[in-house]
Write a protein that holds these residues in place. Sequence first.
Motif, PDB file in Angstrom:
ATOM      1  N   THR A   1      39.956  44.403  36.568  1.00 41.40           N
ATOM      2  CA  THR A   1      38.878  44.533  37.556  1.00 41.40           C
ATOM      3  C   THR A   1      37.549  44.040  36.992  1.00 41.40           C
ATOM      4  O   THR A   1      36.786  43.351  37.676  1.00 41.40           O
ATOM      5  CB  THR A   1      38.736  46.004  37.989  1.00 41.40           C
ATOM      6  N   LEU A   2      37.270  44.388  35.737  1.00 40.25           N
ATOM      7  CA  LEU A   2      36.028  43.945  35.103  1.00 40.25           C
ATOM      8  C   LEU A   2      35.965  42.429  35.018  1.00 40.25           C
ATOM      9  O   LEU A   2      34.912  41.820  35.268  1.00 40.25           O
ATOM     10  CB  LEU A   2      35.921  44.546  33.700  1.00 40.25           C
ATOM     11  N   MET A   3      37.090  41.807  34.658  1.00 38.52           N
ATOM     12  CA  MET A   3      37.098  40.362  34.530  1.00 38.52           C
ATOM     13  C   MET A   3      36.907  39.677  35.886  1.00 38.52           C
ATOM     14  O   MET A   3      36.192  38.680  35.992  1.00 38.52           O
ATOM     15  CB  MET A   3      38.399  39.892  33.884  1.00 38.52           C
ATOM     16  N   ILE A   4      37.548  40.218  36.912  1.00 39.29           N
ATOM     17  CA  ILE A   4      37.365  39.655  38.252  1.00 39.29           C
ATOM     18  C   ILE A   4      35.922  39.799  38.699  1.00 39.29           C
ATOM     19  O   ILE A   4      35.320  38.867  39.243  1.00 39.29           O
ATOM     20  CB  ILE A   4      38.311  40.342  39.262  1.00 39.29           C
ATOM     21  N   LEU A   5      35.356  40.968  38.464  1.00 46.68           N
ATOM     22  CA  LEU A   5      33.965  41.220  38.847  1.00 46.68           C
ATOM     23  C   LEU A   5      33.019  40.227  38.179  1.00 46.68           C
ATOM     24  O   LEU A   5      32.199  39.588  38.846  1.00 46.68           O
ATOM     25  CB  LEU A   5      33.595  42.662  38.482  1.00 46.68           C
ATOM     26  N   GLY A   6      33.138  40.088  36.864  1.00 46.51           N
ATOM     27  CA  GLY A   6      32.252  39.182  36.148  1.00 46.51           C
ATOM     28  C   GLY A   6      32.443  37.739  36.546  1.00 46.51           C
ATOM     29  O   GLY A   6      31.473  36.986  36.714  1.00 46.51           O
ATOM     30  N   THR A   7      33.695  37.319  36.723  1.00 50.83           N
ATOM     31  CA  THR A   7      33.976  35.935  37.095  1.00 50.83           C
ATOM     32  C   THR A   7      33.487  35.624  38.498  1.00 50.83           C
ATOM     33  O   THR A   7      32.924  34.553  38.749  1.00 50.83           O
ATOM     34  CB  THR A   7      35.492  35.661  36.999  1.00 50.83           C
TER      35      THR A   7
ATOM     36  N   ALA B   1      36.107  30.858  44.016  1.00 49.97           N
ATOM     37  CA  ALA B   1      37.294  30.076  43.667  1.00 49.97           C
ATOM     38  C   ALA B   1      37.821  30.452  42.291  1.00 49.97           C
ATOM     39  O   ALA B   1      39.028  30.656  42.100  1.00 49.97           O
ATOM     40  CB  ALA B   1      36.975  28.586  43.731  1.00 49.97           C
ATOM     41  N   SER B   2      36.937  30.567  41.315  1.00 50.66           N
ATOM     42  CA  SER B   2      37.362  30.939  39.960  1.00 50.66           C
ATOM     43  C   SER B   2      37.914  32.355  39.936  1.00 50.66           C
ATOM     44  O   SER B   2      38.892  32.645  39.231  1.00 50.66           O
ATOM     45  CB  SER B   2      36.188  30.817  38.984  1.00 50.66           C
ATOM     46  N   ALA B   3      37.287  33.260  40.690  1.00 48.89           N
ATOM     47  CA  ALA B   3      37.765  34.650  40.736  1.00 48.89           C
ATOM     48  C   ALA B   3      39.151  34.731  41.369  1.00 48.89           C
ATOM     49  O   ALA B   3      39.992  35.514  40.935  1.00 48.89           O
ATOM     50  CB  ALA B   3      36.776  35.515  41.508  1.00 48.89           C
ATOM     51  N   LEU B   4      39.396  33.908  42.394  1.00 49.19           N
ATOM     52  CA  LEU B   4      40.714  33.898  43.022  1.00 49.19           C
ATOM     53  C   LEU B   4      41.772  33.344  42.060  1.00 49.19           C
ATOM     54  O   LEU B   4      42.880  33.874  41.974  1.00 49.19           O
ATOM     55  CB  LEU B   4      40.680  33.060  44.303  1.00 49.19           C
TER      56      LEU B   4
ATOM     57  N   GLY C   1      46.306  34.610  38.273  1.00 48.26           N
ATOM     58  CA  GLY C   1      46.809  34.703  36.909  1.00 48.26           C
ATOM     59  C   GLY C   1      47.199  36.129  36.554  1.00 48.26           C
ATOM     60  O   GLY C   1      48.246  36.372  35.931  1.00 48.26           O
ATOM     61  N   ILE C   2      46.368  37.082  36.956  1.00 49.65           N
ATOM     62  CA  ILE C   2      46.659  38.493  36.694  1.00 49.65           C
ATOM     63  C   ILE C   2      47.918  38.931  37.436  1.00 49.65           C
ATOM     64  O   ILE C   2      48.782  39.628  36.879  1.00 49.65           O
ATOM     65  CB  ILE C   2      45.455  39.362  37.111  1.00 49.65           C
ATOM     66  N   VAL C   3      48.048  38.511  38.699  1.00 41.34           N
ATOM     67  CA  VAL C   3      49.229  38.872  39.484  1.00 41.34           C
ATOM     68  C   VAL C   3      50.491  38.254  38.876  1.00 41.34           C
ATOM     69  O   VAL C   3      51.550  38.892  38.845  1.00 41.34           O
ATOM     70  CB  VAL C   3      49.051  38.417  40.952  1.00 41.34           C
ATOM     71  N   THR C   4      50.376  37.029  38.369  1.00 42.34           N
ATOM     72  CA  THR C   4      51.529  36.389  37.731  1.00 42.34           C
ATOM     73  C   THR C   4      51.981  37.182  36.514  1.00 42.34           C
ATOM     74  O   THR C   4      53.177  37.406  36.308  1.00 42.34           O
ATOM     75  CB  THR C   4      51.185  34.951  37.306  1.00 42.34           C
ATOM     76  N   GLY C   5      51.014  37.617  35.705  1.00 46.43           N
ATOM     77  CA  GLY C   5      51.346  38.437  34.546  1.00 46.43           C
ATOM     78  C   GLY C   5      51.988  39.750  34.951  1.00 46.43           C
ATOM     79  O   GLY C   5      52.938  40.216  34.315  1.00 46.43           O
TER      80      GLY C   5
ATOM     81  N   MET D   1      48.167  41.451  45.018  1.00 44.27           N
ATOM     82  CA  MET D   1      47.443  40.281  45.518  1.00 44.27           C
ATOM     83  C   MET D   1      46.338  40.695  46.477  1.00 44.27           C
ATOM     84  O   MET D   1      45.209  40.195  46.402  1.00 44.27           O
ATOM     85  CB  MET D   1      48.414  39.323  46.205  1.00 44.27           C
ATOM     86  N   ILE D   2      46.648  41.624  47.372  1.00 50.49           N
ATOM     87  CA  ILE D   2      45.652  42.070  48.348  1.00 50.49           C
ATOM     88  C   ILE D   2      44.463  42.721  47.654  1.00 50.49           C
ATOM     89  O   ILE D   2      43.296  42.448  47.959  1.00 50.49           O
ATOM     90  CB  ILE D   2      46.289  43.051  49.355  1.00 50.49           C
ATOM     91  N   ILE D   3      44.750  43.582  46.672  1.00 44.82           N
ATOM     92  CA  ILE D   3      43.674  44.296  45.981  1.00 44.82           C
ATOM     93  C   ILE D   3      42.831  43.353  45.138  1.00 44.82           C
ATOM     94  O   ILE D   3      41.599  43.348  45.226  1.00 44.82           O
ATOM     95  CB  ILE D   3      44.258  45.424  45.107  1.00 44.82           C
ATOM     96  N   PHE D   4      43.469  42.524  44.322  1.00 43.46           N
ATOM     97  CA  PHE D   4      42.721  41.645  43.431  1.00 43.46           C
ATOM     98  C   PHE D   4      41.979  40.555  44.194  1.00 43.46           C
ATOM     99  O   PHE D   4      40.843  40.210  43.854  1.00 43.46           O
ATOM    100  CB  PHE D   4      43.653  41.022  42.391  1.00 43.46           C
ATOM    101  N   ILE D   5      42.610  40.006  45.241  1.00 43.70           N
ATOM    102  CA  ILE D   5      41.914  39.022  46.062  1.00 43.70           C
ATOM    103  C   ILE D   5      40.743  39.689  46.783  1.00 43.70           C
ATOM    104  O   ILE D   5      39.670  39.096  46.934  1.00 43.70           O
ATOM    105  CB  ILE D   5      42.885  38.378  47.069  1.00 43.70           C
ATOM    106  N   GLY D   6      40.953  40.932  47.227  1.00 44.33           N
ATOM    107  CA  GLY D   6      39.859  41.666  47.864  1.00 44.33           C
ATOM    108  C   GLY D   6      38.683  41.843  46.925  1.00 44.33           C
ATOM    109  O   GLY D   6      37.521  41.657  47.323  1.00 44.33           O
TER     110      GLY D   6
END
Length: 215
Positions: A31-37, A44-47, A52-56, A168-173
Motif C-alpha cells: 500500500t505504501l509503495m502504491i501510494l508513493g508511486t 499509469a505507473s501506480a497501476l 506487479g504486486i498482484v502477479t506476485g 486487483m480491485i483493491i490495489f487498482i482502487g
Amino acid sequence: MTLELLMLYFPNLLIILTVFTVGVASPGPATLMILGTAMSRGRASALALSFGIVTGSFFWGTVAAFGLVAAMKTSADLFTAMKVAGGIYLFYLAFRAWRSALTTDQSLTVKASDSVSLGRSYVRGLLLHLTNPKAPLVWLATLSVGLGETAPFPFLILAITLCMLVAMIIFIGYAVLFSTPTATRFYISFRRPFDAVLGFLFGAAAIKILTSRLN
C-alpha cells in the motif's frame, strides 16, 4: 465446478475472501509503495506497480495451493534468505524515499510515465511481493482457514481466482485514489516531509521483517 458443489463450499469461500480482503486492504509495504508511486509518478505507473504486486500474490497463492508453502516453511535457510532479501529491498525503498526527502528541488512536477518506467514499476511491485516472506504464509493461513481436508481442487482454483480479483480491485482502487489531482497537489506541496515519513515506514517494515520469527 457444479452448482451443488459450489453451494456446499460457499461458507468456506466467504471465509477465505473475508480473511484475504482484510489482509490485502490493511496498510503495508504494498500500500505504501502504491501510494508513493501514484502521487509522485502518476496513475499509469501506480497501476503497473499494482499489477506487479498482484502477479506476485498470484504466484504465492498458486504455490500455497499445491502445498509447497507448507513444505517451504520447514526450510529455515530458505525463509531466512527470503527475510534478508525482503529486508534489503525495503531498506532500498527507504533509502530512495529519504534521498528524495533531502532533495530541495522546489520545481517538482509529477513525472510522466513511459514504457520503460511502467515496466520498471511492474518489476518493483513484483519484487516487493516475491521477496516478502510473510506473503506465502498469509496465503497458507488464508487457505487453511477456509479449506477443509476434503475440499476439491476446482474449489481451490475458484478461491484463488476470486482472491486475485479482490486484490486487483483493491490495489487498482488505491492507485486511482492516490493519483487524483488533489493527492498530486498534496504530494507536490508536502513532498519532502511525505517522503521522509514514507522512508521511515519502509525502514520500519524492513526491520520488522528481518527481526520477525516465522512460526
